[in-house]
Design a protein around this motif. Sequence first.
Motif: not given
Length: 188
Positions: A2, A5-6, A8-9
Amino acid sequence: MELLVTLGENQTLETDRLILRPVSLDDTESLYEYSSNIENTSHVFPTHLSKEETKEVIANYYLKSPLGKYGIVLKEEHKLIGTIDLRVDTEHKRGEIGYVLNLNYSKNGYMTEAGLEILSLAFDKLKLNQVNAMHSTINPKSGQVMERLGMKKIGVMPKNRIHKEKIVDDAIYVITNDEYKEMKKAAN
């Protein structure tokens, strides 16, 4: 995962004067400008001897695994003036920051501005428990940046590593999520 992903965002971040974004081969000239200056690299990494070497570093370090690695771009000049990294340990929810700034742009608060944005990412978005950083004791200016970021020196690791054929001691700095919240509250 997770946390990744953060990250990457949040590959591009913005402050009043700066854009933090992935480094690309288009940054070769700007990165070479300070990476080829021995005074600028004396405490961080080997001095680049050619633009080809800078391209290889960009490809092998920044492009190969870009998450958490940011070029610091000065908005008014649209120029890369340094880099800052947030290396995340997902298992223990902690991070380590490292940075370098073109000395031609020092004493303007740019690294503190970039560092505060990275701490915001670390604590407000990634919800990390702690962020640490270290610098060789022969480079106290880096420690001054860490202090401006609200980090506290927790000690010195003697003879911690060999850097450019010299044994160096490293000063270790830390800020926790609770300390960050208090700092943010005091600033508002």
